[in-house]
Design a protein around this motif. Structure first.
Motif, PDB file in Angstrom:
ATOM      1  N   GLN A 129      16.712   5.424  -9.355  1.00  0.00           N
ATOM      2  CA  GLN A 129      16.853   6.581 -10.229  1.00  0.00           C
ATOM      3  C   GLN A 129      15.626   6.760 -11.122  1.00  0.00           C
ATOM      4  O   GLN A 129      15.419   7.836 -11.692  1.00  0.00           O
ATOM      5  CB  GLN A 129      18.121   6.478 -11.087  1.00  0.00           C
ATOM      6  CG  GLN A 129      18.167   5.293 -12.032  1.00  0.00           C
ATOM      7  CD  GLN A 129      18.798   4.061 -11.389  1.00  0.00           C
ATOM      8  OE1 GLN A 129      18.679   3.873 -10.179  1.00  0.00           O
ATOM      9  NE2 GLN A 129      19.470   3.244 -12.188  1.00  0.00           N
ATOM     10  N   THR A 224      16.801   7.573   4.380  1.00  0.00           N
ATOM     11  CA  THR A 224      18.121   8.083   3.992  1.00  0.00           C
ATOM     12  C   THR A 224      19.038   6.943   3.570  1.00  0.00           C
ATOM     13  O   THR A 224      19.739   7.030   2.559  1.00  0.00           O
ATOM     14  CB  THR A 224      18.753   8.863   5.163  1.00  0.00           C
ATOM     15  OG1 THR A 224      17.914   9.984   5.477  1.00  0.00           O
ATOM     16  CG2 THR A 224      20.134   9.377   4.811  1.00  0.00           C
ATOM     17  N   VAL A 227      18.022   5.401   0.056  1.00  0.00           N
ATOM     18  CA  VAL A 227      18.392   6.162  -1.142  1.00  0.00           C
ATOM     19  C   VAL A 227      19.887   6.427  -1.223  1.00  0.00           C
ATOM     20  O   VAL A 227      20.377   6.926  -2.242  1.00  0.00           O
ATOM     21  CB  VAL A 227      17.607   7.490  -1.233  1.00  0.00           C
ATOM     22  CG1 VAL A 227      16.123   7.225  -1.298  1.00  0.00           C
ATOM     23  CG2 VAL A 227      17.943   8.416  -0.075  1.00  0.00           C
ATOM     24  N   GLY A 228      20.623   6.089  -0.146  1.00  0.00           N
ATOM     25  CA  GLY A 228      22.077   6.211  -0.185  1.00  0.00           C
ATOM     26  C   GLY A 228      22.612   7.580   0.141  1.00  0.00           C
ATOM     27  O   GLY A 228      23.762   7.907  -0.200  1.00  0.00           O
ATOM     28  N   LEU A 229      21.821   8.415   0.829  1.00  0.00           N
ATOM     29  CA  LEU A 229      22.276   9.759   1.172  1.00  0.00           C
ATOM     30  C   LEU A 229      23.205   9.740   2.374  1.00  0.00           C
ATOM     31  O   LEU A 229      23.089   8.909   3.268  1.00  0.00           O
ATOM     32  CB  LEU A 229      21.077  10.649   1.492  1.00  0.00           C
ATOM     33  CG  LEU A 229      20.246  11.170   0.322  1.00  0.00           C
ATOM     34  CD1 LEU A 229      19.030  11.935   0.843  1.00  0.00           C
ATOM     35  CD2 LEU A 229      21.094  12.072  -0.573  1.00  0.00           C
ATOM     36  N   ASP A 230      24.137  10.700   2.391  1.00  0.00           N
ATOM     37  CA  ASP A 230      24.968  10.949   3.562  1.00  0.00           C
ATOM     38  C   ASP A 230      24.160  11.867   4.470  1.00  0.00           C
ATOM     39  O   ASP A 230      23.960  13.051   4.168  1.00  0.00           O
ATOM     40  CB  ASP A 230      26.272  11.625   3.140  1.00  0.00           C
ATOM     41  CG  ASP A 230      27.195  11.899   4.315  1.00  0.00           C
ATOM     42  OD1 ASP A 230      26.741  11.815   5.475  1.00  0.00           O
ATOM     43  OD2 ASP A 230      28.373  12.219   4.080  1.00  0.00           O
ATOM     44  N   GLN A 240      25.184  15.031  -0.341  1.00  0.00           N
ATOM     45  CA  GLN A 240      26.150  14.057  -0.820  1.00  0.00           C
ATOM     46  C   GLN A 240      25.585  12.654  -0.641  1.00  0.00           C
ATOM     47  O   GLN A 240      24.764  12.403   0.240  1.00  0.00           O
ATOM     48  CB  GLN A 240      27.473  14.186  -0.045  1.00  0.00           C
ATOM     49  CG  GLN A 240      28.117  15.556  -0.120  1.00  0.00           C
ATOM     50  CD  GLN A 240      28.590  15.886  -1.528  1.00  0.00           C
ATOM     51  OE1 GLN A 240      29.060  15.002  -2.253  1.00  0.00           O
ATOM     52  NE2 GLN A 240      28.456  17.150  -1.915  1.00  0.00           N
ATOM     53  N   PHE A 241      26.048  11.760  -1.499  1.00  0.00           N
ATOM     54  CA  PHE A 241      25.663  10.358  -1.396  1.00  0.00           C
ATOM     55  C   PHE A 241      26.810   9.552  -0.798  1.00  0.00           C
ATOM     56  O   PHE A 241      27.984   9.906  -0.952  1.00  0.00           O
ATOM     57  CB  PHE A 241      25.275   9.803  -2.765  1.00  0.00           C
ATOM     58  CG  PHE A 241      23.956  10.302  -3.265  1.00  0.00           C
ATOM     59  CD1 PHE A 241      22.818   9.531  -3.144  1.00  0.00           C
ATOM     60  CD2 PHE A 241      23.844  11.568  -3.842  1.00  0.00           C
ATOM     61  CE1 PHE A 241      21.585   9.995  -3.587  1.00  0.00           C
ATOM     62  CE2 PHE A 241      22.623  12.036  -4.291  1.00  0.00           C
ATOM     63  CZ  PHE A 241      21.490  11.251  -4.158  1.00  0.00           C
ATOM     64  N   ARG A 245      27.329   4.413  -3.619  1.00  0.00           N
ATOM     65  CA  ARG A 245      25.909   4.416  -3.936  1.00  0.00           C
ATOM     66  C   ARG A 245      25.649   5.275  -5.169  1.00  0.00           C
ATOM     67  O   ARG A 245      26.298   6.298  -5.392  1.00  0.00           O
ATOM     68  CB  ARG A 245      25.092   4.949  -2.756  1.00  0.00           C
ATOM     69  CG  ARG A 245      25.184   4.099  -1.505  1.00  0.00           C
ATOM     70  CD  ARG A 245      24.551   2.725  -1.700  1.00  0.00           C
ATOM     71  NE  ARG A 245      23.130   2.816  -1.984  1.00  0.00           N
ATOM     72  CZ  ARG A 245      22.188   2.834  -1.052  1.00  0.00           C
ATOM     73  NH1 ARG A 245      22.519   2.760   0.237  1.00  0.00           N
ATOM     74  NH2 ARG A 245      20.911   2.889  -1.392  1.00  0.00           N
ATOM     75  N   THR A 246      24.679   4.870  -5.961  1.00  0.00           N
ATOM     76  CA  THR A 246      24.315   5.608  -7.167  1.00  0.00           C
ATOM     77  C   THR A 246      23.738   6.967  -6.801  1.00  0.00           C
ATOM     78  O   THR A 246      22.868   7.064  -5.928  1.00  0.00           O
ATOM     79  CB  THR A 246      23.285   4.821  -7.992  1.00  0.00           C
ATOM     80  OG1 THR A 246      23.828   3.552  -8.339  1.00  0.00           O
ATOM     81  CG2 THR A 246      22.919   5.582  -9.263  1.00  0.00           C
ATOM     82  N   ARG A 247      24.233   8.014  -7.465  1.00  0.00           N
ATOM     83  CA  ARG A 247      23.706   9.342  -7.204  1.00  0.00           C
ATOM     84  C   ARG A 247      22.348   9.494  -7.875  1.00  0.00           C
ATOM     85  O   ARG A 247      22.197   9.270  -9.066  1.00  0.00           O
ATOM     86  CB  ARG A 247      24.673  10.410  -7.724  1.00  0.00           C
ATOM     87  CG  ARG A 247      24.215  11.830  -7.410  1.00  0.00           C
ATOM     88  CD  ARG A 247      25.230  12.866  -7.846  1.00  0.00           C
ATOM     89  NE  ARG A 247      24.776  14.190  -7.469  1.00  0.00           N
ATOM     90  CZ  ARG A 247      24.948  14.726  -6.269  1.00  0.00           C
ATOM     91  NH1 ARG A 247      25.602  14.043  -5.337  1.00  0.00           N
ATOM     92  NH2 ARG A 247      24.496  15.941  -5.999  1.00  0.00           N
TER      93      ARG A 247
END
Length: 258
Positions: A129, A224, A227-230, A240-241, A245-247
């Motif tokens: 972040q 991807t 960073v925890g992305l869907d 969406q994450f 996972r931290t947004r």
């Protein structure tokens, strides 16, 4: 005469190296996946990271031998490309024992799938972040892009870019990602007749791809995941994450690049 004196002594991987107790990346014989583990050379005491395929005593050993030889050849070939030695994992040694085929790499690296799980809580991979940490991420991604450019510049397709093929020493202040995992790397001009293509199609080896575009897509998937992305929401108006996972407050340019 003592019968034992007439027998050749076994030369096993563990006789050459003192192996760590846990894997950096677990092997899967059915999927032709190697094991990766920290070790120490028993002759010199030097720390190394070993990537190895355990012999099974069956026909699959011929496939392992092919993958092992191919990894060595293609790694050397890619590292010969200008500046590639800075962004591609070095193979420092290789060999065959009675029970395995192996290559040795510098002792401070680890596959990203391991490094990302076991870094300290204050490591930049756990704090994306922050602007400084994300800048370090993108510098590392650039290194992987340069490595992949070297692969493609040699007329090769990597074939299996994932978090097992990316290596890091876990540096907290400077980019250090390197590309490895060249066992399924193929020349585009030879894909239809390459023996590794036959191996890949005949066994459940997971995702093995044979195009430049899909190599880049696979690299995008690595980012991807970091960073925890869907990934299924990247084309949507609101990304969406993955649950848990931290947004992150990603910029539009970062999302577009991914």
């Amino acid at each position: 005469m003592d019968p034992a004196r007439g027998k050749r002594q076994l030369d096993t991987l563990e006789q050459r190296f003192q192996l760590d107790e846990s894997f950096l990346s677990s092997p899967n014989t059915a999927a032709l996946k190697s094991g990766v583990i920290r070790a120490a050379d028993r002759r010199t005491g030097d720390p190394v990271v070993l990537k190895y395929w355990v012999k099974t005593g069956t026909a699959v050993d011929a496939d392992f031998r092919e993958l092992w030889r191919h990894e060595m050849r293609q790694s050397e070939r890619v590292r010969a490309f200008p500046r590639a030695d800075e962004v591609v994992v070095e193979v420092t040694a290789s060999g065959e024992s009675d029970d395995a085929f192996y290559i040795a790499m510098p002792g401070d690296v680890a596959p990203l799938e391991h490094a990302a799980r076991f870094v300290r809580p204050d490591h930049w991979l756990r704090n994306l972040q922050g602007a400084r940490q994300r800048a370090l991420l993108w510098k590392n991604v650039r290194r992987l892009g340069e490595a992949l450019g070297a692969v493609h510049g040699q007329g090769l397709v990597h074939g299996r870019i994932d978090s097992r093929a990316v290596y890091s020493a876990g540096a907290a202040t400077k980019p250090d990602f390197r590309l490895g995992g060249f066992e399924f790397c193929l020349r585009v001009a030879e894909i239809n007749k390459a023996p590794l293509r036959i191996i890949a199609k005949s066994r459940p080896v997971g995702s093995v791809i044979f195009s430049f575009l899909d190599d880049w897509r696979a690299l995008g998937q690595v980012v991807t995941d970091l960073v925890g992305l869907d990934a299924s929401t990247l084309e949507q108006e609101e990304i969406q994450f993955v649950e848990g996972r931290t947004r992150l407050d990603l910029r539009s340019s970062e999302i577009d690049l991914i």
